[in-house]
Scaffold this motif. Structure first.
Motif, PDB file in Angstrom:
ATOM      1  N   GLN A   1    -123.645  17.170 -33.659  1.00 46.45           N
ATOM      2  CA  GLN A   1    -123.462  17.757 -34.976  1.00 46.45           C
ATOM      3  C   GLN A   1    -121.984  17.752 -35.323  1.00 46.45           C
ATOM      4  OE1 GLN A   1    -125.179  21.741 -34.703  1.00 46.45           O
ATOM      5  NE2 GLN A   1    -126.434  21.262 -36.485  1.00 46.45           N
ATOM      6  N   TYR A   2    -121.730  17.699 -36.614  1.00 50.13           N
ATOM      7  CA  TYR A   2    -120.368  17.845 -37.116  1.00 50.13           C
ATOM      8  C   TYR A   2    -120.253  19.232 -37.730  1.00 50.13           C
ATOM      9  CZ  TYR A   2    -120.144  12.889 -36.305  1.00 50.13           C
ATOM     10  OH  TYR A   2    -120.171  11.661 -35.703  1.00 50.13           O
ATOM     11  N   VAL A   3    -119.124  19.878 -37.465  1.00 48.69           N
ATOM     12  CA  VAL A   3    -118.932  21.252 -37.909  1.00 48.69           C
ATOM     13  C   VAL A   3    -117.649  21.334 -38.733  1.00 48.69           C
ATOM     14  CG1 VAL A   3    -118.639  23.651 -37.164  1.00 48.69           C
ATOM     15  CG2 VAL A   3    -120.066  22.097 -35.820  1.00 48.69           C
ATOM     16  N   LEU A   4    -117.761  21.965 -39.900  1.00 49.55           N
ATOM     17  CA  LEU A   4    -116.603  22.294 -40.739  1.00 49.55           C
ATOM     18  C   LEU A   4    -116.337  23.775 -40.527  1.00 49.55           C
ATOM     19  CD1 LEU A   4    -114.611  21.652 -43.127  1.00 49.55           C
ATOM     20  CD2 LEU A   4    -116.448  22.445 -44.630  1.00 49.55           C
ATOM     21  N   TYR A   5    -115.106  24.123 -40.141  1.00 52.41           N
ATOM     22  CA  TYR A   5    -114.834  25.507 -39.770  1.00 52.41           C
ATOM     23  C   TYR A   5    -113.412  25.912 -40.160  1.00 52.41           C
ATOM     24  CZ  TYR A   5    -112.897  23.175 -35.623  1.00 52.41           C
ATOM     25  OH  TYR A   5    -112.198  22.349 -34.784  1.00 52.41           O
ATOM     26  N   THR A   6    -113.135  27.228 -40.012  1.00 49.24           N
ATOM     27  CA  THR A   6    -111.859  27.779 -40.459  1.00 49.24           C
ATOM     28  C   THR A   6    -110.909  28.179 -39.340  1.00 49.24           C
ATOM     29  OG1 THR A   6    -112.831  29.994 -40.580  1.00 49.24           O
ATOM     30  CG2 THR A   6    -112.859  28.668 -42.601  1.00 49.24           C
ATOM     31  N   ASP A   7    -111.436  28.502 -38.174  1.00 52.93           N
ATOM     32  CA  ASP A   7    -110.600  29.001 -37.078  1.00 52.93           C
ATOM     33  C   ASP A   7    -110.579  27.986 -35.942  1.00 52.93           C
ATOM     34  OD1 ASP A   7    -109.313  30.321 -35.021  1.00 52.93           O
ATOM     35  OD2 ASP A   7    -110.603  32.095 -35.080  1.00 52.93           O
ATOM     36  N   PRO A   8    -109.434  27.316 -35.715  1.00 51.08           N
ATOM     37  CA  PRO A   8    -109.402  26.284 -34.673  1.00 51.08           C
ATOM     38  C   PRO A   8    -109.690  26.814 -33.271  1.00 51.08           C
ATOM     39  CG  PRO A   8    -107.192  26.718 -35.496  1.00 51.08           C
ATOM     40  CD  PRO A   8    -108.133  27.491 -36.365  1.00 51.08           C
ATOM     41  N   ALA A   9    -109.531  28.110 -33.063  1.00 52.28           N
ATOM     42  CA  ALA A   9    -109.814  28.688 -31.750  1.00 52.28           C
ATOM     43  C   ALA A   9    -111.304  29.004 -31.571  1.00 52.28           C
ATOM     44  CB  ALA A   9    -108.983  29.955 -31.545  1.00 52.28           C
ATOM     45  N   ASN A  10    -112.037  29.076 -32.688  1.00 52.21           N
ATOM     46  CA  ASN A  10    -113.457  29.446 -32.634  1.00 52.21           C
ATOM     47  C   ASN A  10    -114.284  28.606 -33.597  1.00 52.21           C
ATOM     48  OD1 ASN A  10    -113.276  31.779 -30.791  1.00 52.21           O
ATOM     49  ND2 ASN A  10    -112.001  32.613 -32.434  1.00 52.21           N
ATOM     50  N   PRO A  11    -114.476  27.328 -33.298  1.00 53.10           N
ATOM     51  CA  PRO A  11    -115.171  26.465 -34.252  1.00 53.10           C
ATOM     52  C   PRO A  11    -116.602  26.889 -34.565  1.00 53.10           C
ATOM     53  CG  PRO A  11    -114.629  25.255 -32.244  1.00 53.10           C
ATOM     54  CD  PRO A  11    -114.010  26.594 -32.127  1.00 53.10           C
TER      55      PRO A  11
ATOM     56  N   ALA B   1    -117.995  28.152 -53.458  1.00 49.36           N
ATOM     57  CA  ALA B   1    -118.550  29.453 -53.092  1.00 49.36           C
ATOM     58  C   ALA B   1    -118.026  29.939 -51.733  1.00 49.36           C
ATOM     59  CB  ALA B   1    -120.077  29.390 -53.066  1.00 49.36           C
ATOM     60  N   THR B   2    -117.644  29.005 -50.868  1.00 48.22           N
ATOM     61  CA  THR B   2    -117.214  29.393 -49.518  1.00 48.22           C
ATOM     62  C   THR B   2    -115.818  28.883 -49.155  1.00 48.22           C
ATOM     63  OG1 THR B   2    -118.261  27.431 -48.560  1.00 48.22           O
ATOM     64  CG2 THR B   2    -119.584  29.456 -48.634  1.00 48.22           C
ATOM     65  N   MET B   3    -115.213  28.107 -50.042  1.00 46.02           N
ATOM     66  CA  MET B   3    -113.935  27.471 -49.702  1.00 46.02           C
ATOM     67  C   MET B   3    -112.900  27.699 -50.803  1.00 46.02           C
ATOM     68  SD  MET B   3    -115.751  23.993 -48.387  1.00 46.02           S
ATOM     69  CE  MET B   3    -114.313  23.151 -47.788  1.00 46.02           C
ATOM     70  N   THR B   4    -111.630  27.505 -50.445  1.00 36.28           N
ATOM     71  CA  THR B   4    -110.521  27.684 -51.376  1.00 36.28           C
ATOM     72  C   THR B   4    -109.650  26.441 -51.352  1.00 36.28           C
ATOM     73  OG1 THR B   4    -110.529  30.045 -50.863  1.00 36.28           O
ATOM     74  CG2 THR B   4    -108.576  29.178 -51.959  1.00 36.28           C
ATOM     75  N   PHE B   5    -109.275  25.958 -52.541  1.00 36.29           N
ATOM     76  CA  PHE B   5    -108.352  24.831 -52.608  1.00 36.29           C
ATOM     77  C   PHE B   5    -107.050  25.182 -51.890  1.00 36.29           C
ATOM     78  CE2 PHE B   5    -110.684  23.614 -56.626  1.00 36.29           C
ATOM     79  CZ  PHE B   5    -111.192  22.435 -56.131  1.00 36.29           C
ATOM     80  N   GLY B   6    -106.455  24.203 -51.226  1.00 37.84           N
ATOM     81  CA  GLY B   6    -105.169  24.385 -50.567  1.00 37.84           C
ATOM     82  C   GLY B   6    -105.245  25.035 -49.198  1.00 37.84           C
ATOM     83  N   THR B   7    -106.429  25.395 -48.747  1.00 41.48           N
ATOM     84  CA  THR B   7    -106.612  26.026 -47.442  1.00 41.48           C
ATOM     85  C   THR B   7    -106.892  24.954 -46.396  1.00 41.48           C
ATOM     86  OG1 THR B   7    -107.477  28.036 -48.449  1.00 41.48           O
ATOM     87  CG2 THR B   7    -108.061  27.662 -46.152  1.00 41.48           C
ATOM     88  N   THR B   8    -106.382  25.156 -45.192  1.00 38.40           N
ATOM     89  CA  THR B   8    -106.618  24.214 -44.099  1.00 38.40           C
ATOM     90  C   THR B   8    -107.970  24.505 -43.458  1.00 38.40           C
ATOM     91  OG1 THR B   8    -104.259  24.024 -43.673  1.00 38.40           O
ATOM     92  CG2 THR B   8    -105.740  23.343 -41.899  1.00 38.40           C
ATOM     93  N   TYR B   9    -108.764  23.447 -43.322  1.00 41.98           N
ATOM     94  CA  TYR B   9    -110.061  23.508 -42.645  1.00 41.98           C
ATOM     95  C   TYR B   9    -110.064  22.477 -41.525  1.00 41.98           C
ATOM     96  CZ  TYR B   9    -111.400  26.158 -46.748  1.00 41.98           C
ATOM     97  OH  TYR B   9    -111.448  27.098 -47.737  1.00 41.98           O
ATOM     98  N   TYR B  10    -111.055  22.571 -40.659  1.00 37.67           N
ATOM     99  CA  TYR B  10    -111.129  21.703 -39.494  1.00 37.67           C
ATOM    100  C   TYR B  10    -112.536  21.125 -39.382  1.00 37.67           C
ATOM    101  CZ  TYR B  10    -107.084  24.598 -38.686  1.00 37.67           C
ATOM    102  OH  TYR B  10    -105.905  25.260 -38.856  1.00 37.67           O
ATOM    103  N   ILE B  11    -112.609  19.882 -38.922  1.00 39.15           N
ATOM    104  CA  ILE B  11    -113.894  19.239 -38.667  1.00 39.15           C
ATOM    105  C   ILE B  11    -113.867  18.701 -37.240  1.00 39.15           C
ATOM    106  CG2 ILE B  11    -115.441  17.346 -39.286  1.00 39.15           C
ATOM    107  CD1 ILE B  11    -114.313  17.504 -42.140  1.00 39.15           C
ATOM    108  N   THR B  12    -114.948  18.925 -36.522  1.00 43.34           N
ATOM    109  CA  THR B  12    -115.076  18.399 -35.169  1.00 43.34           C
ATOM    110  C   THR B  12    -116.530  18.015 -34.925  1.00 43.34           C
ATOM    111  OG1 THR B  12    -114.505  18.805 -32.847  1.00 43.34           O
ATOM    112  CG2 THR B  12    -115.535  20.611 -34.008  1.00 43.34           C
ATOM    113  N   ALA B  13    -116.729  17.099 -34.027  1.00 42.41           N
ATOM    114  CA  ALA B  13    -118.080  16.772 -33.568  1.00 42.41           C
ATOM    115  C   ALA B  13    -118.373  17.644 -32.353  1.00 42.41           C
ATOM    116  CB  ALA B  13    -118.179  15.298 -33.200  1.00 42.41           C
ATOM    117  N   VAL B  14    -119.597  18.153 -32.312  1.00 43.52           N
ATOM    118  CA  VAL B  14    -120.016  19.013 -31.208  1.00 43.52           C
ATOM    119  C   VAL B  14    -121.268  18.394 -30.595  1.00 43.52           C
ATOM    120  CG1 VAL B  14    -120.737  21.336 -30.535  1.00 43.52           C
ATOM    121  CG2 VAL B  14    -119.161  21.033 -32.437  1.00 43.52           C
ATOM    122  N   ALA B  15    -121.268  18.267 -29.273  1.00 44.93           N
ATOM    123  CA  ALA B  15    -122.419  17.720 -28.560  1.00 44.93           C
ATOM    124  C   ALA B  15    -122.923  18.762 -27.566  1.00 44.93           C
ATOM    125  CB  ALA B  15    -122.044  16.442 -27.828  1.00 44.93           C
TER     126      ALA B  15
END
Length: 151
Positions: A3-13, A31-45
């Motif tokens: 799965q691919y996950v879009l998340y906000t906290d790099p320490a707790n994906p 509804a859940t995101m703000t322009f200019g904010t840093t987000y993270y995407i990772t693949a999780v297996a």
């Protein structure tokens, strides 16, 4: 399961996940995101738990992180401070949203023009040739800022 996950906290994906997907493609959700904010995407297996990766799987594995920031499309509002008169120049005020610098392409009855602006508010002159009559329109045809361009 992958799965691919879009998340906000790099320490707790997994605990800060905003969305999951079977592909690495995500779209901006106001509804859940703000322009200019840093987000993270990772693949999780890991093992499948009701259609999601089991966070307690002892073999849970994460890919390298991709950092993403969504920026709004730039906009411009143009207003003339006075009426246009034949053979004279008139100030046009521009109010931009987005991140400077801005490159504005605009159309007048006598041609296409391009100007670059360093701030979110600016004034520029549009000069009506001698003999010009009737309604004068100044139309923005293309705009780009430091992050995006749109037509």
């Amino acid at each position: 399961l992958l799965q691919y996950v879009l998340y906000t906290d790099p320490a707790n994906p997994l605990t800060s996940a905003l969305a999951t997907s079977a592909t690495p493609t995500f779209t901006f959700n106001p509804a859940t995101m703000t322009f200019g904010t840093t987000y993270y995407i990772t693949a999780v297996a890991g093992n499948n738990l009701n259609g999601n990766v089991d966070p307690t799987d002892p073999c849970l594995d994460f890919s390298n992180v991709v950092v993403v920031v969504w920026n709004p499309e730039p906009t411009v509002a143009l207003t003339a401070t006075t009426d246009f008169c034949a053979g004279t120049c008139t100030d046009v005020d521009a109010v931009f949203t987005g991140t400077p610098p801005f490159t504005l392409d605009y159309l007048t009855p006598w041609g296409n023009f391009t100007q670059v602006f360093a701030t979110t508010t600016a004034t520029f002159q549009v000069c009506a040739p001698a003999g010009t009559s009737g309604v004068i329109n100044v139309l923005a045809t293309s705009l780009s800022d430091a992050n995006c361009s749109c037509n």
